[in-house]
Structure formats: C-alpha cells, structure tokens
Design a protein around this motif. Sequence first.
Motif, short mmCIF file in Angstrom:
data_model
loop_
_atom_site.label_atom_id
_atom_site.label_comp_id
_atom_site.label_asym_id
_atom_site.label_seq_id
_atom_site.Cartn_x
_atom_site.Cartn_y
_atom_site.Cartn_z
N UNK A 1 63.34 -16.77 36.28
CA UNK A 1 62.92 -15.55 37.27
C UNK A 1 61.47 -14.96 36.84
N UNK A 2 60.58 -14.78 37.48
CA UNK A 2 59.38 -14.15 36.92
C UNK A 2 59.14 -12.85 36.89
N UNK A 3 58.16 -12.18 36.12
CA UNK A 3 58.06 -10.53 36.12
C UNK A 3 57.44 -10.39 37.38
N UNK A 4 57.80 -8.94 37.72
CA UNK A 4 56.82 -8.57 39.05
C UNK A 4 55.69 -8.18 38.62
N UNK A 5 54.92 -7.71 39.66
CA UNK A 5 53.45 -7.47 39.34
C UNK A 5 53.33 -6.21 38.70
N UNK A 6 52.93 -6.13 37.35
CA UNK A 6 52.95 -5.02 36.57
C UNK A 6 52.34 -3.84 37.22
N UNK A 7 51.86 -2.78 36.40
CA UNK A 7 51.26 -1.60 37.01
C UNK A 7 49.96 -1.21 36.63
N UNK A 8 48.70 -1.11 37.49
CA UNK A 8 47.46 -0.99 37.10
C UNK A 8 47.35 0.51 37.43
N UNK A 9 47.28 1.66 36.63
CA UNK A 9 47.19 2.92 37.20
C UNK A 9 45.87 3.31 37.70
N UNK A 10 44.80 2.71 37.36
CA UNK A 10 43.71 3.05 37.83
C UNK A 10 43.59 2.62 39.34
N UNK A 11 43.97 1.33 39.51
CA UNK A 11 43.70 0.73 40.72
C UNK A 11 44.87 1.49 41.77
N UNK A 12 45.99 1.75 41.33
CA UNK A 12 47.25 1.87 42.07
C UNK A 12 47.41 3.36 42.41
N UNK A 13 46.91 4.28 41.56
CA UNK A 13 46.90 5.78 41.65
C UNK A 13 45.62 6.30 42.14
N UNK A 14 45.91 7.41 43.02
CA UNK A 14 44.63 7.98 43.50
C UNK A 14 44.11 8.90 42.53
N UNK A 15 42.70 9.22 42.60
CA UNK A 15 42.19 9.85 41.51
C UNK A 15 42.78 11.21 41.51
N UNK A 16 43.26 12.10 42.54
CA UNK A 16 44.02 13.12 42.33
C UNK A 16 45.04 13.06 41.34
N UNK A 17 46.12 12.04 41.69
CA UNK A 17 47.24 11.94 40.94
C UNK A 17 46.85 11.69 39.33
N UNK A 18 45.71 11.20 39.08
CA UNK A 18 45.46 10.63 37.67
C UNK A 18 44.52 11.63 37.02
N UNK A 19 43.90 12.73 37.76
CA UNK A 19 43.01 13.56 37.25
C UNK A 19 43.27 15.13 37.52
N UNK A 20 44.12 15.27 38.27
CA UNK A 20 44.35 16.85 38.86
C UNK A 20 45.72 17.11 38.89
N UNK A 21 45.76 18.50 39.26
CA UNK A 21 47.24 19.18 39.15
C UNK A 21 47.44 19.57 40.90
N UNK A 22 48.46 19.65 41.26
CA UNK A 22 49.04 20.05 42.61
C UNK A 22 49.26 21.50 42.64
N UNK A 23 48.47 22.45 43.22
CA UNK A 23 48.79 24.09 43.17
C UNK A 23 48.50 24.49 44.51
N UNK A 24 49.10 25.14 45.00
CA UNK A 24 48.83 25.93 46.20
C UNK A 24 48.49 25.01 47.35
N UNK A 25 49.07 23.92 47.26
CA UNK A 25 48.56 22.85 48.59
C UNK A 25 47.48 22.18 48.26
N UNK A 26 46.74 22.34 47.09
CA UNK A 26 45.57 21.59 47.04
C UNK A 26 45.44 20.94 45.48
N UNK A 27 44.85 19.86 45.43
CA UNK A 27 44.19 19.26 44.03
C UNK A 27 43.41 19.83 43.09
N UNK A 28 43.83 20.58 42.18
CA UNK A 28 42.91 21.44 41.38
C UNK A 28 42.56 20.81 40.14
#
Length: 491
Positions: A1-28
């Motif tokens: 059996x082979x490995x599944x595709x690994x994880x590339x945080x920059x390609x797969x996560x939004x800028x918000x998730x990588x660089x901000x916090x979620x506060x009061x319904x906004x990405x801060x």
Amino acid sequence: MSAISRFDPVAELSDNVRTKFYIGGQWRTPASRETLELVSPVTEEITLRVPAGMPADMDAAVKAARQAFDRGEWPRLSPQQRGACLERLAGELRKREDILRRLWIAQVGVPRWFADAFTGLGAVYLDYYGAMANTYEFETERKVAMGRAKVVKEPVGVAALIVPWNTPLILLTQKLGPALLAGCTTVIKPSPETPLDALLLAECADAAGLPPGVINVVPSGRETGDWLIRQPAVDKVSFTGSTAAGKHIASVCADRLARVSLELGGKSASIICDDADLQQWLNTTAAFTMPFSGQICFSQSRVLVPKKRHDEVLDAFTTAIGGMTVGDPWQQTTHIGPVSMARQRDRVMGYIEAGKKEGARVVLGGGGVPGLDRGYFVAPTVFDRVTNDMKIAQEEIFGPVVSVISYENDEEAIRIANDSVYGLSGTVFSSDPDRAERIARRIRTGNISINGLQIDPCCPFGGYKQSGMGREGGPEGLQPYLELKTIYLPA
Ligand code: NAD
C-alpha cells in the motif's frame, strides 16, 4: 500500500487559517509577531510557523464572546434553531474531512489507520448534540406547595474550551457540541502544537452561518491560556489535558467560583480473567494498549494477568505487538508511528529507564527503533515483572509502554486496578459475562468495557479520582454548560 498525499499547509490552508485568529466573526490580525512552530514528528523539521495568541488577542476573543452572549441572538434562539446550526457546522466539517485527517497526521504523527477511523467523530459529536435539541427537556414544570414552578435550564455563559494536542478535533467537538446546544458562546484555546484544526473549524462556523462571537479561536501557549481562565468575563472553563494542569486550573477557577470541568490523565488496567478468550483479548488490547503510540488518555497501559496464565498471555502479547509495523505514519501498513514531539520522546524514554532501574524486565522494545534515526520514534515497549508500586505502574507515561502485572485471584486484580490515583477507563475479559460485570462494577473508573473497548458519544465519558471532574458525551455532557433556574409561578 502506498502513502496518501501528504500535507502542504501553504497550498491547502487559507491565508486566514495560517496567519490570523477568528474573533467576533472576523479574521483578525494577531496583536504580536510571536509565533508557534509546528514540527513534523517524522522529519523533526519545522513545517509551519503560525501566530501565537497573546493576552491582547484573548482579551478581544473574550469580549466578543461576552457581547455575543449578553446582547447577541445565540442564547435566545430555541434549542432547535441552535441544533440546526450544529448540524450545518457538522456538514461543513464533513466537507473538510480529508484535509482534517491529513492535518492530524501531519501535526502529531497519528498513524493513518487511526486518523482514517476516527477523524469523522468530530462531526458525529456535533450531529449528536444537534439532534439532542429535539429530545432534551430544557424546561420542566412541577407542582409546589403554593401552585406551580418551572425549572428551566439556561446556558452558563461564556465558556473557555481548552484542548490538548493528541486528538485536537474530537476533544474540541466533545465540548463545542454541548456548549453550543446549551446556548453558550465560546473562546477556544487549542494547544500550541495543534493550532490548525480549531481554525479550520472556525472556517466551518463562518460557512455554516453561526452568528459572530459564538465561536472565537485563539491558539496559544500555556501563559496566554492561564490569562484566559482568570478572566471574570469567562463563566466556565472546560479543560482536557494533564492532571497537573487540571489541578492548577481547578484552583484558579475555585478562587472565583467559575464553573469548571476537567478531563485528565489515566492509568487504565486491562484485566484478563483466568477463563478469558485470549484471542478476543488480543484483538482489543494489541490495538488499544498502544493506540497512537499510547498517547490516548484511555490507553490500557497496565495489563493484569492471572499468574497461572502469565507465560501464555505474555508470549501472545509480545508476539502481537512485536509483529506490528513501526514507521512512517502516512503509510497504510504502519500500525505505530512516532510519538508526537521531542519532549514526549524524552519523557517516555525517561520512564523506560525508570522501569529498568526499578527492576522491571523489558521483554519488548526498551528504547529507540533500529533504522529509524530521524523522527521521534520509540519502540513499543512491554515490561514484565512489574509491581504496582513502581513508577511505571503508577504514573501516566503517555507513550507506547505497557506494564504487565501478575495477580493471584479476582480480588487481587480488583485491588491492583484500583490502586491508582487515576480512574478513567479499563477493560475486563472473561468468558463469564456475569463475573466480568461483577468485577467491572468494583473498578473505580468512569468507563469500563467488557470483552472489548468501546466509547460511544451517547454515553458519559470521564474520570473518577484524579482523572477528572464532570463528564463529556451523552445528555450528561450537556449539563456542565447549563445553570438551573426555578421560576415560581404566581400562587
Ligand atoms: P497539558 O495539560 O500540558 O495541556 C493541555 C492544554 O492545556 C494545552 O492547550 C495547554 O496549552 C493548556 N494549558 C496548560 N496549562 C494551562 C493553564 N495553566 N491555563 C490554561 N491552559 C493551560 O496536556 P497535554 O500534554 O497537551 O495533553 C496530554 C494530557 O491530556 C494527558 O495527561 C492525557 O491523559 C490528557 N488527556 C485527557 C483526556 C480525557 O478525556 N480525559 C483526553 C485526551 C488527553
């Protein structure tokens, strides 16, 4: 059996998730440039730096949650409306299940088979509490001396949800489901090693249309977490983590009588009776003494064997564990991956050395894994001739280390199982279900399974003694997020 595709945080996560916090319904934008480093347990390399929450970020999150509770619509919606939101949130989570599964493997090295089997539980918990909106009695009426009274269950207020790194999504949804159904608003503090699952969940909350301020997410280290639990605007703290941190959090909350519930460590015993079916025991125990390298609170880390079956059980157990593939968690054929971080490896190695010094006999493992020099790999380790007073039998190792302890009769097995400051989980194996149940009833733990190991969302999970206070799961898991109010109607 082979490995599944690994994880590339920059390609797969939004800028918000990588660089901000979620506060009061906004990405801060974070208040400081401090970062948390995510380190691959397989390569030991830094894979991503994300912002670290500071008290100023947490302050904004607490204010947003407070405002949403005091002036927002959320606590005033009907349970059915909140339940529908929870079901939408579960749906959004399911859409991202593949990414969440791979994120889990990437962050902490959970083996793929385990991530495949359990990532979906996050949505299951949200759905479970969403559906409870239709059955739970939030209000009852009673006859009283002068007429009638209503007993209503109201949300406790702003809840701080603090989770550890091992199963970050599932442990979070076990808290978030009941907190949201109750009508609480939340400040989520994920652990510094696994900040991303909760931020992805914030994206789900956005997509599911949850009102602003109901969910706020600020990943941080312990100091900012400590700041959070001290805030007078936080009505309730729900914590999962180590017993040491839990005691400290309980004392801080006690000082201001904030509501607190704790899911803490364990040192669970698997009791094999002299009439047990060995293969049935092996099927469960080989997998669940060391699931995810033993980094699960309900790991069956003490194996209690009748003296007359000692050699047979030990042989079968070491053969089964010794036959498991240890290696790259991304491979489907890997059963046991690395431990999750350098400090975990050092901690586990320290316990292995302590076991050797105390005179326990290593029958399997006992150190690193030959050929795996890179990555935080610890060989699955079985100690024999352990007595229950040894450090390795008393303290939670949270690693792939099992202590085999012999006993003479059922009474002694029960005494040994209960001779622990912990009381989280356990298993009993016997071909006589009545005998097994008699033993199970005498074990002082919050959960115990007979001839297998089960944990079901509809039943309470939690600990006796120093394994915790309160329960998660089932209708019982909703109660810690509710206050009771009696309204006496006019006589
Ligand atoms: P930990 O106690 O070090 O940290 C857990 C979380 O609490 C992290 O987010 C951490 O940043 C935060 N924290 C620590 N001190 C804090 C403080 N003073 N104020 C606010 N936040 C604080 O535990 P860990 O090493 O991340 O996790 C492993 C432990 O968790 C083990 O003991 C394990 O048994 C336990 N655990 C228990 C359960 C359960 O359901 N009973 C489930 C999973 C893990």
